[in-house]
Design an enzyme around this catalytic site. Structure first.
Site, PDB file in Angstrom:
ATOM      1  N   SER A 104     -44.340   9.746 -22.612  1.00 56.79           N
ATOM      2  CA  SER A 104     -45.055   8.784 -21.897  1.00 56.79           C
ATOM      3  C   SER A 104     -46.342   7.927 -22.356  1.00 56.79           C
ATOM      4  O   SER A 104     -45.947   7.116 -22.890  1.00 56.79           O
ATOM      5  CB  SER A 104     -46.348  10.504 -20.726  1.00 56.79           C
ATOM      6  OG  SER A 104     -46.257   9.287 -19.847  1.00 56.79           O
ATOM      7  N   ASP A 248     -46.450   2.400 -18.199  1.00 58.60           N
ATOM      8  CA  ASP A 248     -46.375   3.030 -19.571  1.00 58.60           C
ATOM      9  C   ASP A 248     -45.198   3.916 -19.969  1.00 58.60           C
ATOM     10  O   ASP A 248     -43.984   3.285 -19.404  1.00 58.60           O
ATOM     11  CB  ASP A 248     -47.661   4.533 -18.995  1.00 58.60           C
ATOM     12  CG  ASP A 248     -46.486   5.855 -18.583  1.00 58.60           C
ATOM     13  OD1 ASP A 248     -45.310   5.132 -17.346  1.00 58.60           O
ATOM     14  OD2 ASP A 248     -46.243   6.646 -18.380  1.00 58.60           O
ATOM     15  N   ASP A 250     -42.758   5.818 -20.158  1.00 57.55           N
ATOM     16  CA  ASP A 250     -41.517   6.220 -19.527  1.00 57.55           C
ATOM     17  C   ASP A 250     -41.346   5.450 -18.117  1.00 57.55           C
ATOM     18  O   ASP A 250     -40.714   6.957 -17.732  1.00 57.55           O
ATOM     19  CB  ASP A 250     -41.810   7.866 -19.994  1.00 57.55           C
ATOM     20  CG  ASP A 250     -42.743   8.838 -19.657  1.00 57.55           C
ATOM     21  OD1 ASP A 250     -43.256   8.120 -19.051  1.00 57.55           O
ATOM     22  OD2 ASP A 250     -42.568   9.971 -19.106  1.00 57.55           O
ATOM     23  N   ASP A 252     -43.136   6.616 -15.781  1.00 52.50           N
ATOM     24  CA  ASP A 252     -43.547   6.491 -14.415  1.00 52.50           C
ATOM     25  C   ASP A 252     -44.373   6.476 -13.721  1.00 52.50           C
ATOM     26  O   ASP A 252     -45.078   6.329 -12.246  1.00 52.50           O
ATOM     27  CB  ASP A 252     -43.421   8.480 -14.581  1.00 52.50           C
ATOM     28  CG  ASP A 252     -44.284   8.863 -15.351  1.00 52.50           C
ATOM     29  OD1 ASP A 252     -45.261   7.757 -16.216  1.00 52.50           O
ATOM     30  OD2 ASP A 252     -44.354  10.380 -15.689  1.00 52.50           O
TER      31      ASP A 252
END
Ligand code: MG
Length: 461
Positions: A104, A248, A250, A252
């Site tokens: 993440s 960010d 990943d 989300d």
């Protein structure tokens, strides 16, 4: 990765398993974890597997696929995709779960694994404990050779399905008519494969920065903080764009920068999106789920729209699971740029936040800087003090007693709310730390409250 807690040991943190590449997050570790995850889902389960663009991603994903196949899982491999895209496809296309190789927003030298349940939300704590028990006792379920499936099924349609789902969420023609110019900063990772396309499909003129997949994140770190986005902010000022969106590692989270090049904190942009959803869905509930660390000034601001906040513990997975089980949420958010729109899916989704923000600006015929100017101006101070959990709990109890006449939320540490300020004092869920968060109408008030709290803490210790 920490040891201790309930059971034999703990692998999962607040959102998945994370570690430093080739130090504690090693190929051997990932193989064992994959066998445990495969044993948890069970033979014959259909599991979607993907990754972000981080270093080691291909290696760890390949090992993960090996471990899952050895456990008898039917593996579908979508490879590079944002976490919310994988979550969306898991929940809408009948998968039994998903596994994403990602760390993440963590710094570049980290990698990790998020495990997704069939409903698209990260698995709950009980399921994590089952996986941890299998891992530490090594009670792996391996299939007989005759039942082995040799290879994963390539499943490279996930990003396409996801982009289409997001376009369908908003009024494309309304947005396209505005002729928006947007700068997209996907942070050198997987949102580069989706957000620029979402923008283009919505008729937006799109420019990009940090949009090559860079496993070492040499241009900027994966967390979209103000410091990490300094180049993006400077670029906005030179480009004459309507806004910039930054993700960010990943994809989300979505952080917005306005047309004047100002960084908009996640809960401020959430306030605008909430305003928009109230307008877009007049018949729906006005309950908004968020963590205690979110701003009470934002709650106050949104009261005129009939919005009511439901305060929960810090952690997006808990917020998503609560929204799903109670079934009455308009949306949910975190102060860090995570925004959840249950009509689309229960989890944070940076691409969906971006599309909704464009729709908000288009339907209100307003510039993002003008919208931002309407929101309350406050001062925030945050600090942390190292101490063990027992001491941190004592501090929290003392503050509860001292402020007993005040409006208070106690689901996670203690939050005290007045009209001029609010503060949150809470033990960290993962480290021996006490976190202090103060927001006030001005600098003087914020600093005075912080000093008061420090005095109380000194007294306890
Ligand atoms: Mg993330």
């Amino acid at each position: 990765m920490r040891r201790g807690g309930r059971g034999l040991g703990r692998l999962f943190g607040t959102d998945g398993v994370r570690g430093i590449i080739n130090r504690d997050f090693t190929p051997e570790f990932v193989l064992k974890l994959s066998l445990a995850i495969g044993s948890f889902f069970g033979e014959g389960s259909r599991i979607l597997v993907g990754r972000d663009a981080r270093a080691g991603g291909y290696i760890f994903k390949s090992i993960l696929i090996g471990g899952l196949l050895a456990s008898g899982i039917k593996v579908y491999d979508c490879d590079l995709a944002p976490t919310p895209a994988i979550q969306y496809v898991v929940s809408k296309h009948g998968f039994d779960g998903g596994v994403v190789v990602t760390a993440s927003h963590n710094p570049p030298h980290y990698n990790g694994i998020k495990v997704i349940a069939a409903d698209g939300i990260e698995i709950d704590r009980n399921s994590e404990e089952v996986i941890e028990d299998i891992f530490f006792t090594e009670r792996f379920r391996r299939v007989d050779w005759a039942s082995l499936v040799n290879e994963p099924v390539p499943y490279r349609v996930v990003n396409e399905i996801y982009v289409k789902a997001i376009i369908d969420l908003v009024d494309r023609d309304l947005i396209a008519k505005k002729g928006f110019r947007v700068l997209v900063d996907p942070g050198n990772s997987v949102a580069a494969l989706t957000t620029p396309i979402i923008a283009r499909e919505l008729g937006v003129k799109v420019m990009t920065i940090n949009s090559d997949l860079n496993p070492h994140f040499t241009s900027r770190e994966p967390e979209p903080t103000m410091e990490n986005l300094s180049t993006t902010i400077a670029t906005v000022r030179g480009l004459n764009v309507d806004l910039a969106v930054a993700h960010d590692g990943d994809g989300d989270r979505a952080i917005f920068i306005d047309d004047l090049g100002r960084y908009i904190p996640g809960e401020r942009s959430a306030a605008l999106l909430i305003e928009h959803l109230v307008d877009k869905h007049p018949g729906l509930s006005r309950k908004v789920y968020t963590a205690v660390s979110s701003s009470n000034f934002i709650e106050e601001y949104l009261k005129k729209y009939g919005v009511e906040f439901v305060w929960l513990k810090v952690g997006s997975v808990g917020i998503a699971r609560e929204m799903k089980s109670r079934g009455d949420a308009l949306c949910g958010f975190e102060e860090n740029g995570g925004f959840m729109y249950p009509i689309h899916q229960f989890v944070r989704d940076g691409g969906a936040s971006f599309a909704l923000m464009l729709e908000y600006l288009a339907s209100n015929n307003i510039k993002l800087s003008e919208a931002y100017a309407k929101l309350p101006k406050t001062c925030v101070v945050k600090t942390k003090i190292h101490m063990d959990r027992a001491r941190a709990d004592r501090v929290v109890e003392t503050i509860k007693n001292l402020y007993s006449g005040y409006r208070m939320v106690t689901v996670d540490g203690v939050k005290v709310i007045t009209s001029n300020y609010w503060f949150l004092v809470r033990p960290s869920g993962t480290e021996p730390l006490l976190r202090i968060h103060v927001e006030a109408i001005d600098d003087d008030t914020a600093n005075r409250v912080l000093q008061e709290l420090k005095k109380i803490i000194d007294g306890v210790l």
